[in-house]
Write an enzyme that holds these catalytic residues in place. Structure first.
Site, mmCIF file in Angstrom:
data_model
loop_
_atom_site.group_PDB
_atom_site.id
_atom_site.type_symbol
_atom_site.label_atom_id
_atom_site.label_comp_id
_atom_site.label_asym_id
_atom_site.label_seq_id
_atom_site.Cartn_x
_atom_site.Cartn_y
_atom_site.Cartn_z
ATOM 1 N N ASP A 27 -48.310 116.692 8.360
ATOM 2 C CA ASP A 27 -47.903 117.296 7.093
ATOM 3 C C ASP A 27 -49.189 117.343 6.298
ATOM 4 O O ASP A 27 -49.798 116.349 5.653
ATOM 5 C CB ASP A 27 -47.146 116.269 6.342
ATOM 6 C CG ASP A 27 -45.795 116.451 6.775
ATOM 7 O OD1 ASP A 27 -45.349 117.515 7.425
ATOM 8 O OD2 ASP A 27 -44.825 115.270 6.822
ATOM 9 N N LYS B 187 -45.794 117.851 15.081
ATOM 10 C CA LYS B 187 -44.873 118.606 14.328
ATOM 11 C C LYS B 187 -45.406 119.451 13.237
ATOM 12 O O LYS B 187 -46.310 118.959 12.408
ATOM 13 C CB LYS B 187 -43.796 117.690 13.714
ATOM 14 C CG LYS B 187 -42.580 118.320 12.749
ATOM 15 C CD LYS B 187 -41.624 117.350 12.407
ATOM 16 C CE LYS B 187 -41.777 116.771 11.223
ATOM 17 N NZ LYS B 187 -41.726 117.697 9.791
ATOM 18 N N ASP C 201 -40.956 122.589 13.059
ATOM 19 C CA ASP C 201 -39.686 122.241 11.950
ATOM 20 C C ASP C 201 -39.633 123.254 10.757
ATOM 21 O O ASP C 201 -40.019 123.109 9.750
ATOM 22 C CB ASP C 201 -40.265 120.775 11.472
ATOM 23 C CG ASP C 201 -39.323 120.025 10.888
ATOM 24 O OD1 ASP C 201 -37.934 120.536 10.853
ATOM 25 O OD2 ASP C 201 -39.369 118.992 10.122
ATOM 26 N N LEU D 167 -34.596 126.349 9.849
ATOM 27 C CA LEU D 167 -33.916 127.478 9.476
ATOM 28 C C LEU D 167 -32.330 127.196 8.846
ATOM 29 O O LEU D 167 -31.847 126.590 9.308
ATOM 30 C CB LEU D 167 -33.831 128.332 10.634
ATOM 31 C CG LEU D 167 -35.119 128.857 11.348
ATOM 32 C CD1 LEU D 167 -34.842 129.394 12.568
ATOM 33 C CD2 LEU D 167 -36.184 129.517 10.288
ATOM 34 N N PRO E 258 -26.491 134.359 10.237
ATOM 35 C CA PRO E 258 -26.504 134.212 11.840
ATOM 36 C C PRO E 258 -27.355 135.621 12.245
ATOM 37 O O PRO E 258 -28.490 135.193 13.099
ATOM 38 C CB PRO E 258 -25.235 134.368 12.273
ATOM 39 C CG PRO E 258 -24.335 133.580 11.484
ATOM 40 C CD PRO E 258 -25.004 133.948 10.161
ATOM 41 N N ARG F 131 -40.214 103.698 9.276
ATOM 42 C CA ARG F 131 -41.368 102.783 8.647
ATOM 43 C C ARG F 131 -41.477 101.375 9.506
ATOM 44 O O ARG F 131 -40.596 100.794 9.383
ATOM 45 C CB ARG F 131 -40.687 102.521 7.193
ATOM 46 C CG ARG F 131 -40.699 103.694 6.307
ATOM 47 C CD ARG F 131 -41.990 104.289 5.922
ATOM 48 N NE ARG F 131 -42.102 105.400 5.054
ATOM 49 C CZ ARG F 131 -42.264 106.553 5.659
ATOM 50 N NH1 ARG F 131 -42.104 106.918 6.875
ATOM 51 N NH2 ARG F 131 -41.954 107.809 4.750
ATOM 52 N N GLN G 177 -38.210 108.549 1.652
ATOM 53 C CA GLN G 177 -37.273 108.240 2.767
ATOM 54 C C GLN G 177 -36.427 107.140 2.463
ATOM 55 O O GLN G 177 -36.973 105.743 2.091
ATOM 56 C CB GLN G 177 -38.057 108.023 3.925
ATOM 57 C CG GLN G 177 -39.069 109.131 4.532
ATOM 58 C CD GLN G 177 -38.115 110.353 5.232
ATOM 59 O OE1 GLN G 177 -36.993 110.187 4.944
ATOM 60 N NE2 GLN G 177 -38.699 111.268 5.838
ATOM 61 N N GLY H 82 -44.965 110.315 10.027
ATOM 62 C CA GLY H 82 -45.943 111.049 8.988
ATOM 63 C C GLY H 82 -46.792 110.134 8.364
ATOM 64 O O GLY H 82 -47.689 109.634 9.068
ATOM 65 N N ARG H 83 -46.309 109.807 7.371
ATOM 66 C CA ARG H 83 -47.175 109.014 6.370
ATOM 67 C C ARG H 83 -47.499 107.687 6.964
ATOM 68 O O ARG H 83 -48.744 107.480 6.569
ATOM 69 C CB ARG H 83 -46.615 109.066 4.973
ATOM 70 C CG ARG H 83 -46.529 110.221 4.257
ATOM 71 C CD ARG H 83 -45.720 110.041 3.227
ATOM 72 N NE ARG H 83 -44.213 110.635 3.366
ATOM 73 C CZ ARG H 83 -43.068 110.591 2.747
ATOM 74 N NH1 ARG H 83 -43.364 110.586 1.250
ATOM 75 N NH2 ARG H 83 -42.073 111.132 3.302
HETATM 76 O O1 C5P Z 1 -43.019 109.641 7.987
HETATM 77 P P1 C5P Z 1 -42.814 110.478 6.910
HETATM 78 O O2 C5P Z 1 -41.850 109.980 5.842
HETATM 79 O O3 C5P Z 1 -44.071 111.168 6.239
HETATM 80 O O4 C5P Z 1 -42.266 111.793 7.727
HETATM 81 C C1 C5P Z 1 -41.929 112.977 6.820
HETATM 82 C C2 C5P Z 1 -41.478 114.226 7.977
HETATM 83 O O5 C5P Z 1 -40.280 114.079 8.352
HETATM 84 C C3 C5P Z 1 -41.516 115.444 7.077
HETATM 85 O O6 C5P Z 1 -42.590 116.282 7.901
HETATM 86 C C4 C5P Z 1 -40.302 115.901 7.041
HETATM 87 O O7 C5P Z 1 -39.998 117.217 7.057
HETATM 88 C C5 C5P Z 1 -39.740 115.334 8.191
HETATM 89 N N1 C5P Z 1 -38.019 115.274 8.335
HETATM 90 C C6 C5P Z 1 -37.279 114.401 7.432
HETATM 91 N N2 C5P Z 1 -36.117 114.379 7.385
HETATM 92 C C7 C5P Z 1 -35.257 114.924 8.116
HETATM 93 C C8 C5P Z 1 -36.138 115.820 9.186
HETATM 94 C C9 C5P Z 1 -37.393 115.765 9.106
HETATM 95 O O8 C5P Z 1 -37.961 113.517 6.639
HETATM 96 N N3 C5P Z 1 -34.034 114.982 8.268
#
Ligand code: C5P
Length: 239
Positions: free
Chosen positions: A13, A35, A63, A66, A70, A184, A195, A215-216
């Site tokens: 990201d 990703k 990711d 989509l 269809p 986390r 999240q 990610g973070r």
């Molecule tokens: O670890 P962090 O919260 O930064 O991760 C965020 C990533 O997880 C983003 O790239 C987001 O698109 C992805 N993601 C999400 N929830 C989902 C599917 C993917 O947060 N259900």
């Protein structure tokens, strides 16, 4: 045997291909998959896939989440099938037609992963069992319903929070891939931010998750490589 690093999908990201390349070069020994999400894909276009593969990304998770009629999903997936990525995400939607179209368009060249319910979605008390959203909807039940639909439509797996993994594995079989975001670690500076249905890396793996999207907690760590290695070591210890 699957190695600890293979559980980790690092979410690129970031807002430029330069930044993506740097992270891939820095983390490819400790992370199994990278990703590419909407931000990077819109910024850099499909070329970003080749760029990060050249920088060392062995596997790529596209990711795109989509969600369309269809026919449009089918036609888009025919192009995704030629990009050389391993996984692509498609929303489960309200019927299995969208996923079926995606699977057909994928021609078996990329695994279609259904997105059940985004992990930021919750009501006030979703940390509790039997969590519901603001309208009283039972989120876990919705995840299971959509997973059943995605599997019936031929998807290779599902994205869901760590809370649903155990049930999904026991109900849909070991081979059905479960990808868990909202990871986390119980250390580190990253708060739960947006999240909500979060889980630690160790708990997600113990619950049976096949891949953890992170990610973070890595990207924003003072030393991202060190954070990735720490997560990898924690996973290793419970394999
Ligand atoms: O670890 P962090 O919260 O930064 O991760 C965020 C990533 O997880 C983003 O790239 C987001 O698109 C992805 N993601 C999400 N929830 C989902 C599917 C993917 O947060 N259900």
């Amino acid at each position: 045997m699957k190695k600890a690093k293979d559980y980790i999908i690092f979410a690129l990201d970031v807002d430029s291909s330069d930044a993506a390349e740097k992270f891939v070069a820095m983390l490819s020994e400790d992370v199994g998959m990278f990703k590419v999400g909407l931000e990077l894909f819109i910024r850099s276009g499909p070329d970003i896939i080749k760029i990060i593969q050249r920088a060392g990304a062995a596997r790529v998770f596209l990711d795109l989440k989509l969600h369309d009629i269809p026919e449009t999903v089918y036609r888009s997936m025919r192009i995704v099938a030629g990009l050389g990525v391993d996984f692509v995400t498609v929303h489960c939607g309200d019927s299995n037609e969208m996923i079926s179209a995606a699977v057909e368009g994928s021609k078996g060249r990329v695994k279609v992963i259904g997105v059940s319910v985004l992990t930021h979605i919750q009501g006030k008390d979703t940390h509790a069992e039997n969590a519901t959203d603001k309208s009283g909807l039972d989120i876990s039940a919705l995840v299971l319903e959509r997973t059943a639909m995605a599997k019936a439509a031929g998807s290779a797996g599902i994205v869901c929070s760590g809370r649903e993994v155990k049930t999904i594995k026991s109900r849909f079989g070991k081979e059905f891939i479960v990808v868990t975001p909202g990871i986390r670690p119980d250390w580190g500076a990253v708060s739960k931010d947006d999240q909500r249905r979060v889980i630690t890396p160790v708990q997600a793996v113990k619950n049976g998750s096949d891949y953890l999207v992170i990610g973070r907690p890595i990207r924003d760590a003072e030393d991202p490589r060190k954070a990735a290695i720490r997560i990898k070591d924690e996973i290793e210890a419970v394999l």
